[in-house]
Design a protein around this motif. Structure first.
Motif, PDB file in Angstrom:
ATOM      1  N   ASP A  44       0.630  -1.237   0.328  1.00 42.00           N
ATOM      2  CA  ASP A  44       0.185   0.124  -0.092  1.00 42.00           C
ATOM      3  C   ASP A  44       1.122   1.298  -0.041  1.00 42.00           C
ATOM      4  O   ASP A  44       0.658   2.199   0.515  1.00 42.00           O
ATOM      5  CB  ASP A  44      -0.900   0.009   1.126  1.00 42.00           C
ATOM      6  CG  ASP A  44      -1.908  -1.114   1.663  1.00 42.00           C
ATOM      7  OD1 ASP A  44      -2.157  -1.818   0.105  1.00 42.00           O
ATOM      8  OD2 ASP A  44      -2.277  -1.610   2.522  1.00 42.00           O
ATOM      9  N   THR A  45       2.084   1.187  -0.759  1.00 47.59           N
ATOM     10  CA  THR A  45       2.615   2.233  -0.912  1.00 47.59           C
ATOM     11  C   THR A  45       1.639   3.554  -2.064  1.00 47.59           C
ATOM     12  O   THR A  45       1.522   3.397  -2.535  1.00 47.59           O
ATOM     13  CB  THR A  45       4.333   1.702  -1.724  1.00 47.59           C
ATOM     14  OG1 THR A  45       4.368   0.171  -0.911  1.00 47.59           O
ATOM     15  CG2 THR A  45       5.549   2.310  -1.266  1.00 47.59           C
ATOM     16  N   GLU A  46       2.469   4.609  -1.052  1.00 46.83           N
ATOM     17  CA  GLU A  46       2.255   6.225  -1.906  1.00 46.83           C
ATOM     18  C   GLU A  46       3.765   6.750  -2.014  1.00 46.83           C
ATOM     19  O   GLU A  46       4.714   6.238  -1.124  1.00 46.83           O
ATOM     20  CB  GLU A  46       1.789   7.134  -0.862  1.00 46.83           C
ATOM     21  CG  GLU A  46       0.509   6.314  -0.566  1.00 46.83           C
ATOM     22  CD  GLU A  46      -0.799   7.065   0.248  1.00 46.83           C
ATOM     23  OE1 GLU A  46      -0.492   7.568   0.765  1.00 46.83           O
ATOM     24  OE2 GLU A  46      -1.669   7.129  -0.639  1.00 46.83           O
ATOM     25  N   GLU A  47       3.851   7.229  -3.027  1.00 41.46           N
ATOM     26  CA  GLU A  47       5.585   8.222  -3.165  1.00 41.46           C
ATOM     27  C   GLU A  47       4.935   9.380  -3.464  1.00 41.46           C
ATOM     28  O   GLU A  47       4.381  10.078  -3.759  1.00 41.46           O
ATOM     29  CB  GLU A  47       5.867   7.679  -4.334  1.00 41.46           C
ATOM     30  CG  GLU A  47       6.933   8.679  -5.492  1.00 41.46           C
ATOM     31  CD  GLU A  47       7.407   8.377  -7.030  1.00 41.46           C
ATOM     32  OE1 GLU A  47       8.285   7.333  -6.758  1.00 41.46           O
ATOM     33  OE2 GLU A  47       6.529   8.477  -7.383  1.00 41.46           O
ATOM     34  N   TYR A  48       5.429  10.235  -2.392  1.00 38.60           N
ATOM     35  CA  TYR A  48       5.282  11.737  -2.592  1.00 38.60           C
ATOM     36  C   TYR A  48       7.328  12.196  -3.325  1.00 38.60           C
ATOM     37  O   TYR A  48       8.332  11.975  -2.953  1.00 38.60           O
ATOM     38  CB  TYR A  48       5.707  12.463  -1.007  1.00 38.60           C
ATOM     39  CG  TYR A  48       4.281  11.716  -0.292  1.00 38.60           C
ATOM     40  CD1 TYR A  48       2.945  12.429  -0.840  1.00 38.60           C
ATOM     41  CD2 TYR A  48       4.865  10.427   0.338  1.00 38.60           C
ATOM     42  CE1 TYR A  48       2.500  11.471  -0.087  1.00 38.60           C
ATOM     43  CE2 TYR A  48       3.130   9.839   1.091  1.00 38.60           C
ATOM     44  CZ  TYR A  48       2.105  10.164   0.949  1.00 38.60           C
ATOM     45  OH  TYR A  48       1.277  10.580   1.763  1.00 38.60           O
ATOM     46  N   ARG A  49       6.437  12.998  -3.828  1.00 35.81           N
ATOM     47  CA  ARG A  49       8.079  13.650  -4.594  1.00 35.81           C
ATOM     48  C   ARG A  49       8.033  15.103  -4.516  1.00 35.81           C
ATOM     49  O   ARG A  49       6.574  16.100  -4.525  1.00 35.81           O
ATOM     50  CB  ARG A  49       8.358  13.238  -5.802  1.00 35.81           C
ATOM     51  CG  ARG A  49       7.836  13.226  -6.891  1.00 35.81           C
ATOM     52  CD  ARG A  49       8.370  12.997  -8.100  1.00 35.81           C
ATOM     53  NE  ARG A  49       7.387  13.340  -9.436  1.00 35.81           N
ATOM     54  CZ  ARG A  49       8.228  13.405 -10.233  1.00 35.81           C
ATOM     55  NH1 ARG A  49       8.463  12.783 -10.899  1.00 35.81           N
ATOM     56  NH2 ARG A  49       6.924  13.175 -11.615  1.00 35.81           N
ATOM     57  N   SER A  50       9.146  15.834  -4.317  1.00 32.10           N
ATOM     58  CA  SER A  50       9.271  17.283  -4.365  1.00 32.10           C
ATOM     59  C   SER A  50       9.358  18.000  -6.070  1.00 32.10           C
ATOM     60  O   SER A  50      10.257  17.586  -6.278  1.00 32.10           O
ATOM     61  CB  SER A  50      10.438  17.815  -3.427  1.00 32.10           C
ATOM     62  OG  SER A  50       9.355  17.862  -1.725  1.00 32.10           O
ATOM     63  N   LYS A  63       1.943  13.457  -5.025  1.00 34.79           N
ATOM     64  CA  LYS A  63       1.303  12.444  -4.419  1.00 34.79           C
ATOM     65  C   LYS A  63       1.332  11.052  -5.551  1.00 34.79           C
ATOM     66  O   LYS A  63       0.271  11.525  -6.773  1.00 34.79           O
ATOM     67  CB  LYS A  63       0.838  12.255  -3.825  1.00 34.79           C
ATOM     68  CG  LYS A  63       0.502  11.037  -3.063  1.00 34.79           C
ATOM     69  CD  LYS A  63      -0.905  10.981  -1.650  1.00 34.79           C
ATOM     70  CE  LYS A  63      -1.469  10.265  -1.628  1.00 34.79           C
ATOM     71  NZ  LYS A  63      -2.670  10.165  -0.463  1.00 34.79           N
ATOM     72  N   ARG A  64       1.496   9.849  -5.639  1.00 37.09           N
ATOM     73  CA  ARG A  64       1.420   8.959  -6.088  1.00 37.09           C
ATOM     74  C   ARG A  64       0.863   7.456  -5.633  1.00 37.09           C
ATOM     75  O   ARG A  64       1.673   7.401  -4.958  1.00 37.09           O
ATOM     76  CB  ARG A  64       2.392   8.518  -7.324  1.00 37.09           C
ATOM     77  CG  ARG A  64       2.352   7.408  -8.275  1.00 37.09           C
ATOM     78  CD  ARG A  64       3.226   8.263  -9.766  1.00 37.09           C
ATOM     79  NE  ARG A  64       4.808   7.923  -9.598  1.00 37.09           N
ATOM     80  CZ  ARG A  64       5.226   7.369 -10.190  1.00 37.09           C
ATOM     81  NH1 ARG A  64       5.460   6.935 -11.408  1.00 37.09           N
ATOM     82  NH2 ARG A  64       6.686   7.170  -9.646  1.00 37.09           N
ATOM     83  N   THR A  65       0.391   6.869  -5.696  1.00 33.44           N
ATOM     84  CA  THR A  65       0.543   5.333  -5.383  1.00 33.44           C
ATOM     85  C   THR A  65       0.752   4.926  -6.483  1.00 33.44           C
ATOM     86  O   THR A  65       0.768   4.488  -7.800  1.00 33.44           O
ATOM     87  CB  THR A  65      -1.606   5.497  -5.387  1.00 33.44           C
ATOM     88  OG1 THR A  65      -2.238   5.747  -4.522  1.00 33.44           O
ATOM     89  CG2 THR A  65      -1.921   3.430  -4.562  1.00 33.44           C
ATOM     90  N   LEU A  66       1.520   4.005  -5.607  1.00 35.03           N
ATOM     91  CA  LEU A  66       2.388   2.561  -6.045  1.00 35.03           C
ATOM     92  C   LEU A  66       1.821   1.191  -5.674  1.00 35.03           C
ATOM     93  O   LEU A  66       1.561   0.526  -7.018  1.00 35.03           O
ATOM     94  CB  LEU A  66       3.540   2.961  -5.612  1.00 35.03           C
ATOM     95  CG  LEU A  66       4.704   3.867  -6.549  1.00 35.03           C
ATOM     96  CD1 LEU A  66       5.665   3.882  -5.919  1.00 35.03           C
ATOM     97  CD2 LEU A  66       4.875   4.355  -7.175  1.00 35.03           C
ATOM     98  N   GLY A  67       1.246   1.061  -4.789  1.00 38.71           N
ATOM     99  CA  GLY A  67       0.816  -0.558  -4.081  1.00 38.71           C
ATOM    100  C   GLY A  67       2.676  -1.166  -3.550  1.00 38.71           C
ATOM    101  O   GLY A  67       2.528  -0.662  -2.937  1.00 38.71           O
ATOM    102  N   LEU A  68       2.282  -2.537  -4.663  1.00 38.91           N
ATOM    103  CA  LEU A  68       3.184  -3.268  -3.493  1.00 38.91           C
ATOM    104  C   LEU A  68       4.369  -3.065  -4.158  1.00 38.91           C
ATOM    105  O   LEU A  68       4.576  -2.796  -5.602  1.00 38.91           O
ATOM    106  CB  LEU A  68       2.938  -5.029  -3.609  1.00 38.91           C
ATOM    107  CG  LEU A  68       4.287  -5.366  -2.944  1.00 38.91           C
ATOM    108  CD1 LEU A  68       3.811  -5.848  -1.748  1.00 38.91           C
ATOM    109  CD2 LEU A  68       3.541  -6.988  -4.109  1.00 38.91           C
ATOM    110  N   VAL A  69       5.539  -2.642  -3.364  1.00 36.33           N
ATOM    111  CA  VAL A  69       6.663  -2.111  -4.079  1.00 36.33           C
ATOM    112  C   VAL A  69       8.125  -3.106  -3.688  1.00 36.33           C
ATOM    113  O   VAL A  69       7.896  -3.649  -2.688  1.00 36.33           O
ATOM    114  CB  VAL A  69       7.222  -0.918  -3.581  1.00 36.33           C
ATOM    115  CG1 VAL A  69       8.317   0.055  -3.878  1.00 36.33           C
ATOM    116  CG2 VAL A  69       5.869   0.335  -4.333  1.00 36.33           C
TER     117      VAL A  69
END
Length: 175
Positions: A44-50, A63-69
Protein backbone atom coordinates in the motif's frame (compact mmCIF):
# COMPACT_ATOMS: atom_id res chain seq x y z
CA UNK A 1 25.20 -14.86 6.14
CA UNK A 2 21.80 -15.53 7.71
CA UNK A 3 19.47 -13.01 9.32
CA UNK A 4 19.16 -13.37 13.08
CA UNK A 5 15.74 -13.21 14.71
CA UNK A 6 17.13 -10.57 17.06
CA UNK A 7 17.65 -8.06 14.24
CA UNK A 8 16.26 -4.63 15.15
CA UNK A 9 14.40 -4.50 11.85
CA UNK A 10 12.04 -7.34 12.86
CA UNK A 11 10.30 -5.09 15.40
CA UNK A 12 9.20 -2.79 12.57
CA UNK A 13 7.63 -5.47 10.35
CA UNK A 14 3.94 -4.67 9.71
CA UNK A 15 4.45 -1.02 10.72
CA UNK A 16 4.00 1.97 8.46
CA UNK A 17 7.38 3.37 7.53
CA UNK A 18 8.70 6.35 5.59
CA UNK A 19 11.71 5.66 3.34
CA UNK A 20 13.78 8.40 1.67
CA UNK A 21 15.70 7.19 -1.39
CA UNK A 22 18.65 8.66 -3.32
CA UNK A 23 16.65 10.80 -5.76
CA UNK A 24 14.88 12.52 -2.81
CA UNK A 25 11.61 10.70 -3.30
CA UNK A 26 9.81 9.55 -0.15
CA UNK A 27 7.91 6.26 -0.08
CA UNK A 28 5.37 5.58 2.67
CA UNK A 29 3.97 2.07 3.08
CA UNK A 30 3.47 -0.96 5.29
CA UNK A 31 6.83 -2.67 5.91
CA UNK A 32 6.45 -6.37 5.06
CA UNK A 33 9.96 -7.79 4.63
CA UNK A 34 13.68 -7.14 4.27
CA UNK A 35 16.89 -9.06 3.60
CA UNK A 36 20.60 -8.78 4.29
CA UNK A 37 21.03 -6.25 1.47
CA UNK A 38 18.34 -4.07 3.09
CA UNK A 39 16.03 -4.62 0.12
CA UNK A 40 12.57 -3.68 1.41
CA UNK A 41 9.08 -4.88 0.55
CA UNK A 42 6.35 -2.28 1.16
CA UNK A 43 2.60 -2.72 0.72
CA UNK A 44 0.00 0.00 0.00
CA UNK A 45 2.84 2.33 -0.88
CA UNK A 46 2.49 5.99 -1.81
CA UNK A 47 5.27 8.02 -3.39
CA UNK A 48 5.83 11.71 -2.58
CA UNK A 49 8.21 13.92 -4.53
CA UNK A 50 8.97 17.60 -4.47
CA UNK A 51 8.89 19.50 -7.75
CA UNK A 52 10.48 22.94 -7.99
CA UNK A 53 9.04 25.27 -10.63
CA UNK A 54 11.71 27.09 -12.67
CA UNK A 55 10.01 30.46 -12.74
CA UNK A 56 8.50 30.66 -9.25
CA UNK A 57 11.12 28.79 -7.19
CA UNK A 58 8.08 27.32 -5.49
CA UNK A 59 8.07 23.70 -4.26
CA UNK A 60 5.08 21.55 -5.04
CA UNK A 61 4.62 18.05 -3.63
CA UNK A 62 3.20 15.35 -5.92
CA UNK A 63 1.62 12.18 -4.56
CA UNK A 64 1.34 8.92 -6.50
CA UNK A 65 -0.08 5.54 -5.39
CA UNK A 66 2.23 2.60 -6.18
CA UNK A 67 0.83 -0.38 -4.23
CA UNK A 68 3.24 -3.28 -3.60
CA UNK A 69 6.88 -2.20 -3.97
CA UNK A 70 10.23 -3.98 -3.84
CA UNK A 71 12.84 -1.35 -3.04
CA UNK A 72 16.52 -2.02 -3.69
CA UNK A 73 18.53 -1.53 -0.50
CA UNK A 74 21.32 0.29 -2.34
CA UNK A 75 18.99 3.27 -2.95
CA UNK A 76 17.74 3.66 0.66
CA UNK A 77 18.97 6.75 2.53
CA UNK A 78 16.75 6.83 5.64
CA UNK A 79 13.98 4.80 7.21
CA UNK A 80 11.63 6.32 9.79
CA UNK A 81 8.58 4.89 11.54
CA UNK A 82 5.37 6.51 10.38
CA UNK A 83 2.83 4.34 12.25
CA UNK A 84 2.36 2.64 15.63
CA UNK A 85 4.63 -0.18 16.79
CA UNK A 86 3.26 -3.61 17.67
CA UNK A 87 -0.32 -2.61 17.00
CA UNK A 88 -2.63 -5.61 17.61
CA UNK A 89 -4.44 -6.94 14.56
CA UNK A 90 -7.95 -5.52 14.05
CA UNK A 91 -9.67 -8.86 14.82
CA UNK A 92 -7.51 -9.88 17.81
CA UNK A 93 -10.58 -10.31 20.05
CA UNK A 94 -11.72 -13.18 17.81
CA UNK A 95 -8.82 -15.27 19.04
CA UNK A 96 -9.56 -14.76 22.75
CA UNK A 97 -12.45 -17.22 22.42
CA UNK A 98 -10.07 -19.73 20.88
CA UNK A 99 -7.70 -19.41 23.85
CA UNK A 100 -10.59 -20.22 26.20
CA UNK A 101 -11.33 -23.38 24.22
CA UNK A 102 -14.52 -22.08 22.66
CA UNK A 103 -13.26 -22.29 19.08
CA UNK A 104 -13.26 -19.58 16.46
CA UNK A 105 -16.58 -17.93 15.70
CA UNK A 106 -18.04 -17.98 12.24
CA UNK A 107 -19.49 -20.41 9.73
CA UNK A 108 -18.00 -23.79 9.08
CA UNK A 109 -17.93 -27.32 10.40
CA UNK A 110 -14.86 -29.18 11.49
CA UNK A 111 -14.44 -32.69 10.14
CA UNK A 112 -11.58 -35.14 9.85
CA UNK A 113 -9.71 -35.39 6.61
CA UNK A 114 -9.95 -38.68 4.68
CA UNK A 115 -6.76 -40.73 4.83
CA UNK A 116 -6.92 -42.89 1.70
CA UNK A 117 -9.55 -45.29 0.40
CA UNK A 118 -11.50 -47.66 2.63
CA UNK A 119 -10.91 -50.56 0.20
CA UNK A 120 -10.51 -51.42 -3.46
CA UNK A 121 -12.74 -49.54 -5.86
CA UNK A 122 -14.43 -51.53 -8.63
CA UNK A 123 -13.03 -50.76 -12.05
CA UNK A 124 -9.95 -48.95 -10.74
CA UNK A 125 -6.55 -50.61 -10.67
CA UNK A 126 -5.62 -54.17 -11.60
CA UNK A 127 -7.70 -57.25 -12.36
CA UNK A 128 -10.56 -58.31 -10.09
CA UNK A 129 -10.25 -60.70 -7.15
CA UNK A 130 -11.67 -63.70 -9.06
CA UNK A 131 -8.94 -63.36 -11.68
CA UNK A 132 -6.24 -63.20 -9.03
CA UNK A 133 -7.55 -66.18 -6.98
CA UNK A 134 -5.24 -69.22 -6.80
CA UNK A 135 -6.11 -72.07 -9.16
CA UNK A 136 -5.63 -75.86 -9.04
CA UNK A 137 -2.04 -77.03 -9.56
CA UNK A 138 -1.15 -77.37 -13.26
CA UNK A 139 -1.16 -80.75 -14.97
CA UNK A 140 2.34 -82.15 -15.47
CA UNK A 141 3.83 -82.35 -18.96
CA UNK A 142 4.64 -85.72 -20.40
CA UNK A 143 8.06 -86.82 -19.26
CA UNK A 144 7.84 -84.74 -16.07
CA UNK A 145 7.33 -86.33 -12.70
CA UNK A 146 3.68 -86.62 -11.73
CA UNK A 147 2.50 -85.23 -8.38
CA UNK A 148 3.08 -88.69 -6.81
CA UNK A 149 6.70 -88.76 -7.97
CA UNK A 150 6.32 -91.35 -10.81
CA UNK A 151 7.17 -90.50 -14.40
CA UNK A 152 4.43 -90.35 -17.02
CA UNK A 153 5.00 -92.54 -20.06
CA UNK A 154 5.78 -90.95 -23.42
CA UNK A 155 2.96 -90.74 -25.97
CA UNK A 156 2.34 -93.82 -28.10
CA UNK A 157 4.71 -94.16 -31.03
CA UNK A 158 7.62 -92.27 -29.44
CA UNK A 159 10.70 -94.00 -28.09
CA UNK A 160 11.26 -94.13 -24.35
CA UNK A 161 13.59 -91.34 -23.18
CA UNK A 162 16.97 -92.41 -21.82
CA UNK A 163 16.91 -93.15 -18.09
CA UNK A 164 13.21 -94.08 -18.07
CA UNK A 165 12.38 -97.74 -17.52
CA UNK A 166 10.37 -99.27 -20.35
CA UNK A 167 7.55 -101.71 -19.98
CA UNK A 168 3.79 -102.04 -19.49
CA UNK A 169 4.01 -101.82 -15.68
CA UNK A 170 5.13 -98.12 -15.97
CA UNK A 171 2.25 -97.09 -18.17
CA UNK A 172 -0.17 -96.21 -15.38
CA UNK A 173 1.16 -95.00 -12.06
CA UNK A 174 -0.46 -96.58 -9.03
CA UNK A 175 -1.34 -99.98 -10.68
Amino acid sequence: MSMSKKSKMFQFVNCRIRVRIQDNRVLVGKFLAFDRHMNLVLADTEEYRSIVSKGNKEEKEEKRTLGLVLLRGETVLTITIDGALNKPPPNADRFKQHEKGQGLPGPGLASGAARGLSGPVKGVGGPGLATMAPMAPPMPFRGMPAPGGAMMPPPPGLPTPPGMPAGPHMMMPGR
